[in-house]
Design a protein around this motif. Sequence first.
Motif, PDB file in Angstrom:
ATOM      1  N   VAL A  42      -2.532 -10.908   5.263  1.00  0.00           N
ATOM      2  CA  VAL A  42      -1.234 -10.493   5.790  1.00  0.00           C
ATOM      3  C   VAL A  42      -1.166  -8.968   5.752  1.00  0.00           C
ATOM      4  CG1 VAL A  42       1.273 -10.588   5.539  1.00  0.00           C
ATOM      5  CG2 VAL A  42      -0.110 -12.612   5.008  1.00  0.00           C
ATOM      6  N   HIS A  43      -0.718  -8.382   6.842  1.00  0.00           N
ATOM      7  CA  HIS A  43      -0.590  -6.925   6.952  1.00  0.00           C
ATOM      8  C   HIS A  43       0.888  -6.545   6.977  1.00  0.00           C
ATOM      9  CE1 HIS A  43      -1.747  -2.829   8.177  1.00  0.00           C
ATOM     10  NE2 HIS A  43      -0.720  -2.884   9.029  1.00  0.00           N
ATOM     11  N   PHE A  44       1.269  -5.549   6.161  1.00  0.00           N
ATOM     12  CA  PHE A  44       2.656  -5.119   6.057  1.00  0.00           C
ATOM     13  C   PHE A  44       2.806  -3.699   6.617  1.00  0.00           C
ATOM     14  CE2 PHE A  44       2.052  -8.343   2.852  1.00  0.00           C
ATOM     15  CZ  PHE A  44       3.224  -9.092   2.899  1.00  0.00           C
ATOM     16  N   VAL A  45       3.645  -3.555   7.628  1.00  0.00           N
ATOM     17  CA  VAL A  45       3.935  -2.245   8.205  1.00  0.00           C
ATOM     18  C   VAL A  45       5.059  -1.608   7.389  1.00  0.00           C
ATOM     19  CG1 VAL A  45       4.586  -0.978  10.280  1.00  0.00           C
ATOM     20  CG2 VAL A  45       3.327  -3.144  10.482  1.00  0.00           C
ATOM     21  N   GLY A  46       4.816  -0.392   6.897  1.00  0.00           N
ATOM     22  CA  GLY A  46       5.802   0.240   6.014  1.00  0.00           C
ATOM     23  C   GLY A  46       5.797  -0.392   4.643  1.00  0.00           C
ATOM     24  N   VAL A  47       4.625  -0.631   4.114  1.00  0.00           N
ATOM     25  CA  VAL A  47       4.462  -1.392   2.879  1.00  0.00           C
ATOM     26  C   VAL A  47       5.015  -0.685   1.647  1.00  0.00           C
ATOM     27  CG1 VAL A  47       2.163  -0.490   2.317  1.00  0.00           C
ATOM     28  CG2 VAL A  47       2.777  -2.832   1.629  1.00  0.00           C
ATOM     29  N   GLY A  48       5.265   0.623   1.750  1.00  0.00           N
ATOM     30  CA  GLY A  48       5.797   1.355   0.596  1.00  0.00           C
ATOM     31  C   GLY A  48       7.281   1.176   0.385  1.00  0.00           C
ATOM     32  N   GLY A  49       7.984   0.539   1.335  1.00  0.00           N
ATOM     33  CA  GLY A  49       9.419   0.318   1.197  1.00  0.00           C
ATOM     34  C   GLY A  49       9.746  -0.634   0.064  1.00  0.00           C
ATOM     35  N   ASP A  67       3.801   6.223  -5.610  1.00  0.00           N
ATOM     36  CA  ASP A  67       3.437   5.469  -6.807  1.00  0.00           C
ATOM     37  C   ASP A  67       3.419   3.972  -6.528  1.00  0.00           C
ATOM     38  OD1 ASP A  67       3.251   7.811  -8.234  1.00  0.00           O
ATOM     39  OD2 ASP A  67       5.266   7.674  -9.108  1.00  0.00           O
ATOM     40  N   THR A  68       4.354   3.522  -5.685  1.00  0.00           N
ATOM     41  CA  THR A  68       4.413   2.103  -5.341  1.00  0.00           C
ATOM     42  C   THR A  68       3.140   1.663  -4.634  1.00  0.00           C
ATOM     43  OG1 THR A  68       6.832   2.142  -5.149  1.00  0.00           O
ATOM     44  CG2 THR A  68       5.671   0.376  -3.999  1.00  0.00           C
ATOM     45  N   ILE A  69       2.682   2.458  -3.681  1.00  0.00           N
ATOM     46  CA  ILE A  69       1.451   2.125  -2.966  1.00  0.00           C
ATOM     47  C   ILE A  69       0.256   2.140  -3.914  1.00  0.00           C
ATOM     48  CG2 ILE A  69      -0.185   3.045  -1.258  1.00  0.00           C
ATOM     49  CD1 ILE A  69       2.221   3.702   0.505  1.00  0.00           C
ATOM     50  N   ALA A  70       0.252   3.077  -4.846  1.00  0.00           N
ATOM     51  CA  ALA A  70      -0.840   3.127  -5.834  1.00  0.00           C
ATOM     52  C   ALA A  70      -0.880   1.842  -6.658  1.00  0.00           C
ATOM     53  CB  ALA A  70      -0.663   4.341  -6.738  1.00  0.00           C
ATOM     54  N   LYS A  71       0.286   1.331  -7.035  1.00  0.00           N
ATOM     55  CA  LYS A  71       0.344   0.088  -7.822  1.00  0.00           C
ATOM     56  C   LYS A  71      -0.131  -1.109  -7.002  1.00  0.00           C
ATOM     57  CE  LYS A  71       4.135   1.767 -10.713  1.00  0.00           C
ATOM     58  NZ  LYS A  71       5.594   1.668 -11.009  1.00  0.00           N
ATOM     59  N   LEU A  72       0.210  -1.123  -5.710  1.00  0.00           N
ATOM     60  CA  LEU A  72      -0.259  -2.213  -4.855  1.00  0.00           C
ATOM     61  C   LEU A  72      -1.774  -2.161  -4.678  1.00  0.00           C
ATOM     62  CD1 LEU A  72       2.526  -2.233  -2.101  1.00  0.00           C
ATOM     63  CD2 LEU A  72       2.112  -4.005  -3.819  1.00  0.00           C
ATOM     64  N   ARG A  73      -2.298  -0.957  -4.564  1.00  0.00           N
ATOM     65  CA  ARG A  73      -3.750  -0.817  -4.456  1.00  0.00           C
ATOM     66  C   ARG A  73      -4.436  -1.312  -5.723  1.00  0.00           C
ATOM     67  NH1 ARG A  73      -3.387   5.135  -1.670  1.00  0.00           N
ATOM     68  NH2 ARG A  73      -3.569   4.475   0.516  1.00  0.00           N
ATOM     69  N   GLU A  74      -3.840  -1.040  -6.867  1.00  0.00           N
ATOM     70  CA  GLU A  74      -4.402  -1.516  -8.140  1.00  0.00           C
ATOM     71  C   GLU A  74      -4.462  -3.039  -8.177  1.00  0.00           C
ATOM     72  OE1 GLU A  74      -2.010   0.130 -11.218  1.00  0.00           O
ATOM     73  OE2 GLU A  74      -2.719   2.196 -10.923  1.00  0.00           O
ATOM     74  N   ILE A  82       6.984  -2.815  -9.547  1.00  0.00           N
ATOM     75  CA  ILE A  82       7.380  -3.291  -8.231  1.00  0.00           C
ATOM     76  C   ILE A  82       7.676  -4.779  -8.219  1.00  0.00           C
ATOM     77  CG2 ILE A  82       6.199  -1.500  -6.928  1.00  0.00           C
ATOM     78  CD1 ILE A  82       3.892  -3.409  -6.559  1.00  0.00           C
ATOM     79  N   GLY A  83       7.156  -5.524  -9.172  1.00  0.00           N
ATOM     80  CA  GLY A  83       7.443  -6.947  -9.263  1.00  0.00           C
ATOM     81  C   GLY A  83       8.188  -7.250 -10.540  1.00  0.00           C
ATOM     82  N   PHE A  84       9.064  -8.253 -10.515  1.00  0.00           N
ATOM     83  CA  PHE A  84       9.825  -8.610 -11.712  1.00  0.00           C
ATOM     84  C   PHE A  84       9.985 -10.120 -11.734  1.00  0.00           C
ATOM     85  CE2 PHE A  84      12.194  -8.537 -15.296  1.00  0.00           C
ATOM     86  CZ  PHE A  84      13.575  -8.640 -15.185  1.00  0.00           C
TER      87      PHE A  84
END
Length: 447
Positions: free
Chosen positions: A11-18, A44-51, A147-149
């Motif tokens: 799945v690809h997300f456009v504007g994934v940092g939102g 920072d959010t994108i960095a966490k998703l990459r991790e 980013i997740g809870f």
Amino acid sequence: MNNFFYSLKTVHFVGVGGVSMSKLCAYTLSLGIECTGSDAKNSDTIAKLRERGANIGIGEKCDLAEKADLVVYSSAIKQNHPELLVAKKSMERKDYLALVAKNFDKIIAVSGAHGKTTTTAMIAWIFNVAEKSFTSHIGGELVGGDIGFGNGKEYFITEACEYSKSFLKLHPDVGVVLNVDFDHPDCYKSLKDTYLAFAMFMSQSQAVVYNGEFDFSDNERLQECNTKMITYGLKDNNFWADQLVRKSNYINFCVHKNNKESYDFTLYTLNDVNVQCALAAIAVCDYVGIDMQKIKLALATFPGLKNRFQCLGLMSGGARMIVDYAHHPKQIEYAIHSAYYNLPDDGDLVVVFEPHTYSRTKALFKDFCKVLQGNWTTIIMPTYSAREKPEAGYDSMRLYAELCKTSDKIVYVDGYDKVKQWLAKNVKVTDTILCLGAGLINEKLIY
């Protein structure tokens, strides 16, 4: 799991940092589905998703979108966006969120023009303390949070946004209506039109917790449905609060349930409106069977949200800085009231406002002029256009010019760096700076 997700490999997300997209991406990764994404800039959010394993590129990434089984996008993305043009299949965020919700046994959806994020976060925090099984989708980030809870499978606790009538895609077990206001003139014709949409959302819910200040009694759709109604707010409601005692960094208050039981609560906040958010959260959590003592403990430890009347401490000159997402006149009124109430005796308030969208400024122009002037200094910044072009409505310079007709405490400053310079030169150590807006103001002005 919903059969739909078994068919997805990527799945690809456009504007994934939102704030919403990032959480949907994180949840999708948790299902074992590969995720890619694109955004205008790193964060920072994108960095966490990459991790977590997401493959995210900066700028338009048509190669990633083309390979994905599904491309998810928000209503802010135009249909001629290059990544949508190459997609095998695309889906708007609100439809994807509705499919995610179907993966859970029960849905709690929080709607309202103001306070959705705080109330949703409070409910999720109470569930966490009570050790209930849940996953949350919150349009903000807890102070000190990720980013997740939550990662449980029983309850899905989500914001239900009225923009473009997104919330009508949901059919909650518990729907929440905090308030109704004319906040999206690009989607709704009038306040009456907005009320009709909220009434439809309520009729799609098995139970509704709603603010008794807002009258839905004459709505035919609600009269015909079997939805259980629970009210909160003033004295004649199922849940109401009194005995508010404000301290330096917290508020004590008493909550009454059906005029039969009473409970004392503590909420660490400087913002009075959070008591109303807490009332809604208390009503929801009591309805699903969480013990009131656990609700009390959870609210007393609730850490708050970033950019929701968040005190960032002292700027370089010593003045206190508070940031808030407020961009509607009612939200602005609440924020200024709370900030002004908590001023030191020898301190002054400086409000920095970044108008959000031209259409909102135009539709609510008189209300903005009313709430932005008083016994404080207001700095007006250039409009954050978001999805709009300047010709869609009034710009900030017009707002500034109108305010200057009735107040000598209005300043126009063109740009974030120039605002920093103005503040460094003009505020004193006992002052409070209140930064308001849903654009980049709370990111750019942090010292």
